[in-house]
Design an enzyme around this catalytic site. Structure first.
Site, PDB file in Angstrom:
ATOM      1  N   GLN A 199      14.286 -17.313  12.512  1.00  0.00           N
ATOM      2  CA  GLN A 199      13.506 -16.315  13.248  1.00  0.00           C
ATOM      3  C   GLN A 199      12.176 -16.915  13.709  1.00  0.00           C
ATOM      4  OE1 GLN A 199      14.857 -13.318  13.902  1.00  0.00           O
ATOM      5  NE2 GLN A 199      13.078 -12.487  14.957  1.00  0.00           N
ATOM      6  N   LYS A 215      19.274  -7.280  11.775  1.00  0.00           N
ATOM      7  CA  LYS A 215      20.391  -8.210  11.985  1.00  0.00           C
ATOM      8  C   LYS A 215      21.329  -8.184  10.779  1.00  0.00           C
ATOM      9  CE  LYS A 215      17.706 -11.053  15.167  1.00  0.00           C
ATOM     10  NZ  LYS A 215      16.896 -12.246  15.434  1.00  0.00           N
ATOM     11  N   ASP A 263      21.804 -18.443  18.535  1.00  0.00           N
ATOM     12  CA  ASP A 263      20.666 -18.004  19.349  1.00  0.00           C
ATOM     13  C   ASP A 263      20.692 -18.646  20.742  1.00  0.00           C
ATOM     14  OD1 ASP A 263      18.785 -16.179  18.501  1.00  0.00           O
ATOM     15  OD2 ASP A 263      17.614 -17.628  17.334  1.00  0.00           O
TER      16      ASP A 263
HETATM   17  N1  GUN Z   1      12.067 -13.773  17.615  1.00  0.00           N
HETATM   18  C1  GUN Z   1      12.153 -12.754  18.511  1.00  0.00           C
HETATM   19  N2  GUN Z   1      13.372 -12.739  19.085  1.00  0.00           N
HETATM   20  C2  GUN Z   1      14.066 -13.755  18.552  1.00  0.00           C
HETATM   21  C3  GUN Z   1      15.383 -14.252  18.737  1.00  0.00           C
HETATM   22  O1  GUN Z   1      16.178 -13.754  19.529  1.00  0.00           O
HETATM   23  N3  GUN Z   1      15.728 -15.332  17.987  1.00  0.00           N
HETATM   24  C4  GUN Z   1      14.871 -15.918  17.114  1.00  0.00           C
HETATM   25  N4  GUN Z   1      15.292 -16.984  16.427  1.00  0.00           N
HETATM   26  N5  GUN Z   1      13.641 -15.488  16.922  1.00  0.00           N
HETATM   27  C5  GUN Z   1      13.243 -14.408  17.635  1.00  0.00           C
END
Ligand code: GUN
Length: 295
Positions: free
Chosen positions: A97, A53, A120
């Site tokens: 995350q 990211k 998100d």
């Molecule tokens: N863990 C796995 N995929 C995601 C996501 O799209 N967002 C977040 N915050 N955690 C994740």
């Protein structure tokens, strides 16, 4: 039939090219979109995602911060960090995350993120906005990416029966919310199936668009697919394979080799939905910056 392969990597690249122009225009007007990612602990898969990211932001011109907190961080400690990010003007969107260490209640964490910065799309305000068709809400990246893939591949969504297998809060349910709206790129008839659904193959065979998102390796077999359907495979599962260097390979929730003989179009794994998800996070971050700037 030999299905057309829907190339998620290529669609993601096209979207990122468009986004980078929007970002440049925003920067010219004095607003640099900013994304922060909070990682608690050392989960190896999360570390990889978070790094990806950060790199994607750097490449496209989004300001990014990665905040790494130790495994033993308390819920209060994380909530204090969220409060700081909610009030940081350089940051237009951020996410924590998941999964989180067990001493932290993830629901409390998601509720603490200001909805305007919840790129998100996990906060109940955004869940509600997406359900209500309010386009100021942020859809979660994966279903949003699937919708974009369908649109950009020229799939007729309006009037189609979209059958979704899997009822998770981050894919199945928001997927149905997005596709059922009275809006461009939607207007589908939607059905969500799950592990308790009776006569599942009978229902999946009704799908003009079949979206597999239950997280079971190669669960969807060719005889569960309507001939000519568009098949979107959201699954990413590691299965043991001693013949490979890593000892495993990635497979989706669809039996790809057989399915591609029945479907008219299908996404591969890897290289299908996966590359779209970070792109949609970048997209939401740019939308958040535009909303903040009143643009
Ligand atoms: N863990 C796995 N995929 C995601 C996501 O799209 N967002 C977040 N915050 N955690 C994740």
């Amino acid at each position: 039939m030999h299905a057309k392969i829907i190339d998620g990597k290529q669609i993601a690249e096209e979207m990122r090219a468009d986004l980078s122009q929007e970002i440049e225009a925003l920067r010219q007007s004095g607003v640099t979109p900013g994304l922060a990612v909070v990682l608690v602990g050392e989960d190896p898969a999360s570390q990889v995602y978070v790094r990806m990211k950060g790199k994607a932001c750097e490449k496209i011109g989004i300001y990014s911060e990665t905040i790494k907190l130790p495994e033993e961080t308390t819920e209060e400690g994380l909530l204090a960090e969220i409060d700081r990010l909610n009030n940081d003007e350089k940051i237009h969107g951020f996410l924590v995350q998941l999964p989180l260490p067990k001493q932290i209640n993830s629901r409390n964490v998601l509720l603490a993120i200001m909805p305007e910065k919840d790129v998100d799309g996990f906060h109940p305000v955004n869940v509600g906005k997406i359900a209500a068709g309010d386009t100021t809400g942020f859809p979660p990246a994966t279903p949003f990416g699937v919708q974009q893939m369908l649109i950009r591949s020229g799939v007729e969504i309006s009037g189609a029966h979209a059958v979704i297998v899997g009822r998770s809060n981050i894919v199945g349910k928001p997927m149905a919310s997005l596709l059922v709206q009275k809006a461009d790129g939607a207007n589908a008839t939607t059905t969500i199936c799950h592990s308790r659904t009776k006569n599942l193959p009978e229902i999946t065979r009704q799908g003009d668009i079949l979206i597999a998102a239950m997280g079971v390796p190669e669960f969807v077999k060719a005889d569960m697919i309507k001939p000519g359907a568009v098949v979107i495979d959201v699954g990413t599962n590691r299965v043991d394979d001693p013949s490979t260097e890593k000892g495993y390979r990635l497979v989706g929730d669809v039996d790809f080799e057989k399915a591609k003989e029945v479907a008219s179009a299908i996404t591969p794994v890897p290289g299908g939905v996966g590359p779209m998800t970070i792109t949609m996070l970048l997209y939401n971050t740019v939308q958040a910056a535009k909303q903040w700037a009143g643009a």
